[in-house]
Write a protein that holds these residues in place. Structure first.
Motif, PDB file in Angstrom:
ATOM      1  N   ALA A  32     -57.324 -34.342 -26.209  1.00 50.98           N
ATOM      2  CA  ALA A  32     -57.200 -33.327 -25.157  1.00 50.98           C
ATOM      3  C   ALA A  32     -55.808 -32.717 -25.127  1.00 50.98           C
ATOM      4  CB  ALA A  32     -57.535 -33.948 -23.801  1.00 50.98           C
ATOM      5  N   ASN A  33     -55.754 -31.394 -25.040  1.00 54.56           N
ATOM      6  CA  ASN A  33     -54.484 -30.680 -24.880  1.00 54.56           C
ATOM      7  C   ASN A  33     -54.296 -30.416 -23.390  1.00 54.56           C
ATOM      8  OD1 ASN A  33     -53.669 -30.202 -27.708  1.00 54.56           O
ATOM      9  ND2 ASN A  33     -55.583 -29.042 -27.803  1.00 54.56           N
ATOM     10  N   LEU A  34     -53.609 -31.320 -22.724  1.00 53.65           N
ATOM     11  CA  LEU A  34     -53.495 -31.257 -21.271  1.00 53.65           C
ATOM     12  C   LEU A  34     -52.447 -30.245 -20.808  1.00 53.65           C
ATOM     13  CD1 LEU A  34     -53.684 -35.077 -20.430  1.00 53.65           C
ATOM     14  CD2 LEU A  34     -55.549 -33.416 -20.628  1.00 53.65           C
ATOM     15  N   SER A  35     -52.634 -29.791 -19.579  1.00 51.28           N
ATOM     16  CA  SER A  35     -51.723 -28.826 -18.972  1.00 51.28           C
ATOM     17  C   SER A  35     -50.356 -29.454 -18.712  1.00 51.28           C
ATOM     18  CB  SER A  35     -52.319 -28.327 -17.651  1.00 51.28           C
ATOM     19  OG  SER A  35     -51.360 -27.642 -16.883  1.00 51.28           O
ATOM     20  N   GLN A  36     -49.324 -28.624 -18.752  1.00 52.61           N
ATOM     21  CA  GLN A  36     -47.981 -29.104 -18.434  1.00 52.61           C
ATOM     22  C   GLN A  36     -47.856 -29.478 -16.962  1.00 52.61           C
ATOM     23  OE1 GLN A  36     -45.333 -29.706 -20.497  1.00 52.61           O
ATOM     24  NE2 GLN A  36     -46.840 -29.372 -22.105  1.00 52.61           N
ATOM     25  N   ARG A  37     -48.824 -29.048 -16.141  1.00 47.74           N
ATOM     26  CA  ARG A  37     -48.828 -29.425 -14.726  1.00 47.74           C
ATOM     27  C   ARG A  37     -49.298 -30.868 -14.535  1.00 47.74           C
ATOM     28  NH1 ARG A  37     -51.884 -26.278 -10.646  1.00 47.74           N
ATOM     29  NH2 ARG A  37     -53.694 -26.850 -11.892  1.00 47.74           N
ATOM     30  N   GLY A  38     -49.869 -31.456 -15.592  1.00 49.06           N
ATOM     31  CA  GLY A  38     -50.500 -32.756 -15.466  1.00 49.06           C
ATOM     32  C   GLY A  38     -52.004 -32.572 -15.398  1.00 49.06           C
ATOM     33  N   PHE A  51     -60.892 -51.327 -22.631  1.00 48.56           N
ATOM     34  CA  PHE A  51     -60.434 -49.966 -22.355  1.00 48.56           C
ATOM     35  C   PHE A  51     -59.164 -49.959 -21.516  1.00 48.56           C
ATOM     36  CE2 PHE A  51     -60.339 -46.253 -19.553  1.00 48.56           C
ATOM     37  CZ  PHE A  51     -60.451 -45.223 -20.475  1.00 48.56           C
ATOM     38  N   ARG A  52     -58.193 -49.165 -21.943  1.00 42.26           N
ATOM     39  CA  ARG A  52     -56.976 -48.939 -21.186  1.00 42.26           C
ATOM     40  C   ARG A  52     -56.620 -47.467 -21.306  1.00 42.26           C
ATOM     41  NH1 ARG A  52     -58.306 -53.270 -20.117  1.00 42.26           N
ATOM     42  NH2 ARG A  52     -57.128 -55.220 -19.903  1.00 42.26           N
ATOM     43  N   TRP A  53     -56.291 -46.835 -20.188  1.00 42.06           N
ATOM     44  CA  TRP A  53     -55.954 -45.423 -20.232  1.00 42.06           C
ATOM     45  C   TRP A  53     -54.813 -45.166 -21.202  1.00 42.06           C
ATOM     46  CZ3 TRP A  53     -58.771 -41.535 -18.665  1.00 42.06           C
ATOM     47  CH2 TRP A  53     -59.717 -41.723 -17.650  1.00 42.06           C
ATOM     48  N   ARG A  54     -53.814 -46.033 -21.214  1.00 43.44           N
ATOM     49  CA  ARG A  54     -52.649 -45.820 -22.078  1.00 43.44           C
ATOM     50  C   ARG A  54     -53.018 -45.880 -23.559  1.00 43.44           C
ATOM     51  NH1 ARG A  54     -50.970 -48.539 -17.636  1.00 43.44           N
ATOM     52  NH2 ARG A  54     -49.170 -47.707 -16.501  1.00 43.44           N
ATOM     53  N   ASN A  55     -54.126 -46.555 -23.875  1.00 39.98           N
ATOM     54  CA  ASN A  55     -54.529 -46.683 -25.267  1.00 39.98           C
ATOM     55  C   ASN A  55     -55.292 -45.472 -25.778  1.00 39.98           C
ATOM     56  OD1 ASN A  55     -53.422 -49.237 -25.255  1.00 39.98           O
ATOM     57  ND2 ASN A  55     -55.363 -50.290 -24.925  1.00 39.98           N
ATOM     58  N   VAL A  56     -55.905 -44.698 -24.883  1.00 43.78           N
ATOM     59  CA  VAL A  56     -56.720 -43.572 -25.337  1.00 43.78           C
ATOM     60  C   VAL A  56     -56.027 -42.223 -25.177  1.00 43.78           C
ATOM     61  CG1 VAL A  56     -58.872 -44.772 -24.868  1.00 43.78           C
ATOM     62  CG2 VAL A  56     -57.889 -43.347 -23.096  1.00 43.78           C
ATOM     63  N   LEU A  57     -54.957 -42.152 -24.398  1.00 39.68           N
ATOM     64  CA  LEU A  57     -54.252 -40.890 -24.221  1.00 39.68           C
ATOM     65  C   LEU A  57     -53.223 -40.698 -25.323  1.00 39.68           C
ATOM     66  CD1 LEU A  57     -53.666 -40.999 -20.355  1.00 39.68           C
ATOM     67  CD2 LEU A  57     -55.432 -39.752 -21.599  1.00 39.68           C
ATOM     68  N   ASN A  58     -52.933 -39.429 -25.653  1.00 38.31           N
ATOM     69  CA  ASN A  58     -51.939 -39.199 -26.691  1.00 38.31           C
ATOM     70  C   ASN A  58     -50.530 -39.472 -26.156  1.00 38.31           C
ATOM     71  OD1 ASN A  58     -50.863 -36.777 -25.432  1.00 38.31           O
ATOM     72  ND2 ASN A  58     -52.671 -35.700 -26.171  1.00 38.31           N
ATOM     73  N   CYS A  59     -49.558 -39.463 -27.059  1.00 43.10           N
ATOM     74  CA  CYS A  59     -48.214 -39.922 -26.708  1.00 43.10           C
ATOM     75  C   CYS A  59     -47.475 -39.003 -25.746  1.00 43.10           C
ATOM     76  CB  CYS A  59     -47.379 -40.117 -27.971  1.00 43.10           C
ATOM     77  SG  CYS A  59     -47.210 -38.615 -28.968  1.00 43.10           S
ATOM     78  N   SER A  60     -47.992 -37.780 -25.540  1.00 44.98           N
ATOM     79  CA  SER A  60     -47.305 -36.861 -24.625  1.00 44.98           C
ATOM     80  C   SER A  60     -47.779 -37.011 -23.185  1.00 44.98           C
ATOM     81  CB  SER A  60     -47.524 -35.411 -25.082  1.00 44.98           C
ATOM     82  OG  SER A  60     -48.890 -35.060 -25.001  1.00 44.98           O
ATOM     83  N   SER A  61     -48.710 -37.950 -22.933  1.00 45.12           N
ATOM     84  CA  SER A  61     -49.257 -38.142 -21.585  1.00 45.12           C
ATOM     85  C   SER A  61     -48.762 -39.450 -20.973  1.00 45.12           C
ATOM     86  CB  SER A  61     -50.787 -38.146 -21.627  1.00 45.12           C
ATOM     87  OG  SER A  61     -51.284 -36.943 -22.156  1.00 45.12           O
ATOM     88  N   MET A 103     -60.863 -43.333 -12.950  1.00 46.72           N
ATOM     89  CA  MET A 103     -60.062 -42.121 -12.850  1.00 46.72           C
ATOM     90  C   MET A 103     -58.593 -42.385 -13.165  1.00 46.72           C
ATOM     91  SD  MET A 103     -61.604 -40.587  -9.281  1.00 46.72           S
ATOM     92  CE  MET A 103     -61.043 -42.040  -8.376  1.00 46.72           C
ATOM     93  N   ALA A 104     -57.934 -41.353 -13.643  1.00 44.96           N
ATOM     94  CA  ALA A 104     -56.497 -41.447 -13.904  1.00 44.96           C
ATOM     95  C   ALA A 104     -55.831 -40.110 -13.602  1.00 44.96           C
ATOM     96  CB  ALA A 104     -56.229 -41.831 -15.350  1.00 44.96           C
ATOM     97  N   HIS A 105     -54.664 -40.181 -12.983  1.00 41.97           N
ATOM     98  CA  HIS A 105     -53.824 -38.997 -12.789  1.00 41.97           C
ATOM     99  C   HIS A 105     -52.685 -39.134 -13.785  1.00 41.97           C
ATOM    100  CE1 HIS A 105     -50.767 -36.682 -10.084  1.00 41.97           C
ATOM    101  NE2 HIS A 105     -51.218 -35.939 -11.078  1.00 41.97           N
ATOM    102  N   VAL A 106     -52.534 -38.162 -14.670  1.00 45.86           N
ATOM    103  CA  VAL A 106     -51.521 -38.271 -15.710  1.00 45.86           C
ATOM    104  C   VAL A 106     -50.544 -37.111 -15.639  1.00 45.86           C
ATOM    105  CG1 VAL A 106     -53.126 -39.483 -17.229  1.00 45.86           C
ATOM    106  CG2 VAL A 106     -52.858 -37.010 -17.452  1.00 45.86           C
TER     107      VAL A 106
END
Length: 222
Positions: free
Chosen positions: A138-144, A161-171, A187-190
């Protein structure tokens, strides 16, 4: 800029979804997600759906996108899913002329997500085996962004499953929550950083040091 909660649009999205999904299965999850989407006022909503899935969440997100003027995209794996999804959505939204159908894209996460930039609200279905790839690419918004996994209890590897394991390094994960609604909602707020390079450690290097009193030479790794 960052995501800011708006109670007014949250309430409108929630109430309209309640009215539209009264007779639909798992409407409580759809109402909650629609209220969240309305409250966070995202600019770009992305969701995944597959053959046999419940349509209520998509209805709720479509209603929220109308209230927030957000772009709404649904990713499906094949043409059969596209056909079934379109028919189901038209059946429910037929009387809601002001609520348009989302854009429907067929394809694999690696290919599709590369062309979707600035996502700030995403809902993925864990019944799809590639749900983690959708999050990863996912290419997430700079707003989060707010990320939601539904049907998490159908996930055989839920304990791993861990959120930190599936998100890319910029999140960066700000907070997470699990709700025992429907078949489970995670749910996760990143927040997002400017680039992955800022999180990388500097390469180590060897430094030569001579003790002038003893004359001994040291090689130090830093």
């Amino acid at each position: 800029m960052k995501l800011i909660w708006c109670p007014e649009t949250a309430s409108k999205s929630y109430i309209d979804t309640v009215k539209s999904c009264e007779s639909i299965q798992e409407s409580s999850v759809a109402e909650m997600i629609s209220g969240m989407a309305g409250g966070w006022k995202p600019q770009f909503i992305v969701e995944t759906w597959c053959h046999g899935g419940v349509i209520s969440t998509s209805v709720g997100l479509s209603i929220a996108s109308r209230h927030t003027s957000a772009r709404h995209v649904c990713i499906v794996p094949d043409e059969l899913s596209r056909s079934e999804y379109t028919e189901a959505m038209q059946k429910v939204l037929g009387d809601l002329a002001s609520t348009p159908l989302p854009e429907i894209i067929v394809g694999e996460p690696e290919e599709v997500m590369n062309g979707l930039v600035g996502v700030d609200f995403m809902v993925v279905d864990c019944r799809r085996k590639d749900f983690f790839k959708t999050l990863k690419f996912a290419n997430l918004s700079q707003r989060g962004a707010v990320l939601i996994c539904k049907n998490v209890n159908s996930r055989s590897n839920f304990g791993v499953f861990r959120w930190r394991n599936v998100l890319n390094c910029s999140s960066r994960v700000v907070r997470t929550a699990y709700l025992p609604m429907g078949k489970g909602v995670d749910m996760a707020h990143v927040a997002t950083s400017k680039s992955c390079s800022s999180t990388k450690t500097s390469p180590s290097r060897w430094i030569r040091h001579v003790d002038h009193q003893s004359g001994e030479e040291y090689i130090i790794r830093r």
